[in-house]
Design an enzyme around this catalytic site. Structure first.
Site, PDB file in Angstrom:
ATOM      1  N   GLY A 105      24.082 -54.207   0.037  1.00  0.00           N
ATOM      2  CA  GLY A 105      22.689 -54.574  -0.159  1.00  0.00           C
ATOM      3  C   GLY A 105      21.970 -53.531  -0.990  1.00  0.00           C
ATOM      4  O   GLY A 105      22.440 -52.406  -1.169  1.00  0.00           O
ATOM      5  N   VAL A 131      19.767 -46.638   1.409  1.00  0.00           N
ATOM      6  CA  VAL A 131      20.928 -46.404   2.260  1.00  0.00           C
ATOM      7  C   VAL A 131      22.190 -46.943   1.599  1.00  0.00           C
ATOM      8  O   VAL A 131      23.220 -46.261   1.530  1.00  0.00           O
ATOM      9  CB  VAL A 131      20.731 -47.044   3.652  1.00  0.00           C
ATOM     10  CG1 VAL A 131      21.977 -46.852   4.503  1.00  0.00           C
ATOM     11  CG2 VAL A 131      19.519 -46.437   4.352  1.00  0.00           C
ATOM     12  N   ASN A 164      10.672 -58.200   3.714  1.00  0.00           N
ATOM     13  CA  ASN A 164      11.096 -58.784   2.437  1.00  0.00           C
ATOM     14  C   ASN A 164      11.730 -60.155   2.619  1.00  0.00           C
ATOM     15  O   ASN A 164      11.369 -61.105   1.946  1.00  0.00           O
ATOM     16  CB  ASN A 164      12.074 -57.848   1.734  1.00  0.00           C
ATOM     17  CG  ASN A 164      11.465 -56.486   1.467  1.00  0.00           C
ATOM     18  OD1 ASN A 164      10.271 -56.380   1.201  1.00  0.00           O
ATOM     19  ND2 ASN A 164      12.279 -55.446   1.537  1.00  0.00           N
ATOM     20  N   GLY A 174      20.589 -61.976   0.827  1.00  0.00           N
ATOM     21  CA  GLY A 174      21.961 -62.472   0.914  1.00  0.00           C
ATOM     22  C   GLY A 174      22.747 -61.886   2.062  1.00  0.00           C
ATOM     23  O   GLY A 174      23.939 -62.173   2.209  1.00  0.00           O
ATOM     24  N   GLU A 214      25.782 -59.091  -4.802  1.00  0.00           N
ATOM     25  CA  GLU A 214      24.637 -59.782  -5.393  1.00  0.00           C
ATOM     26  C   GLU A 214      24.027 -58.984  -6.532  1.00  0.00           C
ATOM     27  O   GLU A 214      23.571 -59.544  -7.521  1.00  0.00           O
ATOM     28  CB  GLU A 214      23.541 -59.980  -4.348  1.00  0.00           C
ATOM     29  CG  GLU A 214      23.991 -60.580  -3.056  1.00  0.00           C
ATOM     30  CD  GLU A 214      23.002 -60.302  -1.958  1.00  0.00           C
ATOM     31  OE1 GLU A 214      22.292 -61.252  -1.576  1.00  0.00           O
ATOM     32  OE2 GLU A 214      22.916 -59.150  -1.494  1.00  0.00           O
ATOM     33  N   GLY A 268      19.012 -50.851  -2.048  1.00  0.00           N
ATOM     34  CA  GLY A 268      18.156 -49.895  -1.361  1.00  0.00           C
ATOM     35  C   GLY A 268      18.781 -48.528  -1.219  1.00  0.00           C
ATOM     36  O   GLY A 268      19.918 -48.273  -1.627  1.00  0.00           O
TER      37      GLY A 268
END
Length: 504
Positions: free
Chosen positions: A271, A275, A386, A390, A296, A273
């Site tokens: 994902g 982290v 947000n 996905g 993604e 971001g």
């Protein structure tokens, strides 16, 4: 931004000369929108989004009584959602957003928001389960002679919008080089009940065409722009995110020793971001090699791994990077074109491919509970941040479903491990591994009563460990059951934080 005139417009980007008379301004294109329309717009995590037409719509709508439903691939950049919100033009939004002003309007009940799995929007449109798209706004690099269009830095839902929208507005972004042609793999599965197999058996397989088919008669307006994507907010790894990355790398090393994985691992999804970026960056100094990505979004860390030779191929739906990385990639595009591919999001996120490829999915949680349920979208169970994005597409179908978060934040006044999550996005059934800066919990093969001690001992901040252990022990003794809870206390930590500013 360049102010184009009829004499200076780069008509060479339009290979179909019959379309020259469709070239217009963003302000004129904005007047094609009408009250009540369903609008589809390109854009996936700030990449490949409308830079000027939606902006012009926001300005025009300030003086018009107009409401629209806006669908995109994911989030938009350049504050576009905020501008549309401020203008009062948004009635409904889907399937993802990151804008602070829009978020406030959603949580205030002013804008309706549908939080969807990103793989599903196109499916619902094709199956006619959503209202038809009246007009689509799609950013592209060029128009081919047959009228097909070459996307820019994302594909998202643009293939579906191009196919199903009644009218189309094209934004040709000259900031993106024409050499981007060939980076995309455009494939649209057949409609049910005639759907066939999607023939991807490895991330590097290309199965489609290089441009998006488009009926030339749908094109209502063509607008030129040269505005770069909004840069990704890249924060350097900190002590806690580095710790999370190290715990995860040690876990992968142990899996290799057990023979569950090889040093090449399996295709990785991460994902977006801070982290996730830190976790991917951690692979730089590891023994893993020849890594592949089926994800993604391609972030800075993806291109760092490609440049270092640690990663050999990356497949996604968008490129969302910092300004510096953007220049590095698009000034050297030929260097990456045989190692990167962008696909429609109903391909990059399709559950069957995620399962077939054995993807290792790494996503971020807002909070998780002692049984492994994960909340990735809502604060206090009520206010959306947000959206699920996905993460659900990958979590439910991954070879390894991993969620990461800090054990505590805000000067450790908030624990991110709780008796019960205030909102469930990913149930315990879809979660294999939980990781915080404190440690890692492997939940595979564990019943609920076995999971709780593993999570408490390995993932909880020391300030909260005793209290969580007490809750679990008392729940077992007082209530029992397959998944022991004390309902009177299950959300007491959230309530305490709301009332006192701390969960302690």
């Amino acid at each position: 931004m360049t102010s184009y005139t009829k004499q200076t417009m780069p008509y060479g980007r339009i290979k179909a000369e019959t379309l020259f008379d469709k070239v217009t301004t963003a302000e004129q294109a904005a007047q094609l929108f009408e009250d009540g329309m369903v609008v589809g717009a390109s854009g996936f995590t700030k990449a490949g989004d409308s830079k000027v037409v939606l902006d012009a719509l926001a300005k025009w709508a300030e003086h018009e009584d107009m409401k629209i439903t806006l669908m995109t691939g994911a989030s938009l950049g350049h504050g576009t959602d905020g501008k549309l919100t401020r203008a009062g033009v948004l009635a409904k939004r889907m399937p993802f957003q990151v804008d602070r002003m829009l978020r406030q309007a959603i949580n205030g009940g002013e804008v309706l928001f549908i939080d969807q799995h990103l793989s599903e929007s196109a499916e619902l449109l094709h199956n006619q389960c959503l209202p038809p798209v009246d007009i689509a706004v799609i950013e592209i690099a060029l128009i081919e002679q047959d009228g097909s269009i070459v996307p820019t830095t994302s594909v998202g839902n643009s293939v579906t919008f191009a196919a199903l929208a009644k009218k189309v507005i094209l934004e040709i972004n000259t900031k993106v080089p024409e050499s981007i042609f060939g980076l995309h793999d455009i494939f649209q599965p057949e409609n049910y009940p005639h759907r066939n197999v999607i023939p991807i058996v490895a991330p590097e397989n290309r199965i489609g065409r290089r441009s998006i088919p488009l009926d030339i008669n749908k094109i209502e307006a063509i607008v030129f722009t040269d505005i770069q994507d909004s840069p990704a907010d890249i924060s350097p790894p900190d002590e806690k995110t580095i710790a999370i990355a190290q715990h995860l790398l040690h876990f992968f090393e142990a899996e290799v020793k057990k023979g569950h994985l090889t040093d090449r691992l399996l295709p990785i999804q991460a994902g977006i971001g801070k982290v996730a970026n830190a976790v991917l960056s951690g692979f730089q100094d590891s023994n893993f090699y020849d890594l592949r990505m089926f994800s993604e979004v391609l972030q800075d860390s993806t291109f760092d791994l490609l440049d270092s030779g640690k990663m050999s191929f990356a497949s996604a739906s968008s490129i969302t990077v910092s300004a510096a990385c953007y220049e590095r990639v698009f000034n050297n595009l030929q260097k990456y074109k045989d190692r990167v591919v962008l696909r429609p999001q109903n391909i990059s996120n399709t559950p069957g491919l995620i399962r077939r490829l054995g993807v290792i999915a790494i996503n971020t949680a807002i909070e998780f509970d002692i049984y492994g349920n994960v909340n990735s979208t809502h604060i206090g169970g009520t206010n959306i941040m947000n959206g699920i994005g996905g993460s659900g597409d990958f979590a439910r179908n991954a070879y390894l479903s991993i969620f990461v978060t800090k054990s505590a934040s805000k000067n450790d006044t908030i624990s991110h491990v709780l008796p019960m999550v205030s909102h469930v996005d990913h149930t315990e059934h879809d979660v294999d591994i939980l990781v915080t800066d404190v440690g890692l919990a492997d939940l595979r093969g564990l019943a609920p009563r076995e999971r709780a001690p593993v999570i408490i001992n390995n993932c909880v901040h020391p300030d909260y460990r005793k209290a969580l252990q007490s809750y679990f022990d008392r729940a077992c003794a007082q209530r029992g059951g397959h998944t022991p809870h004390i309902l009177e206390e299950a959300f007491s930590w959230h309530i305490r934080h709301r009332e006192t500013g701390s969960m302690k």
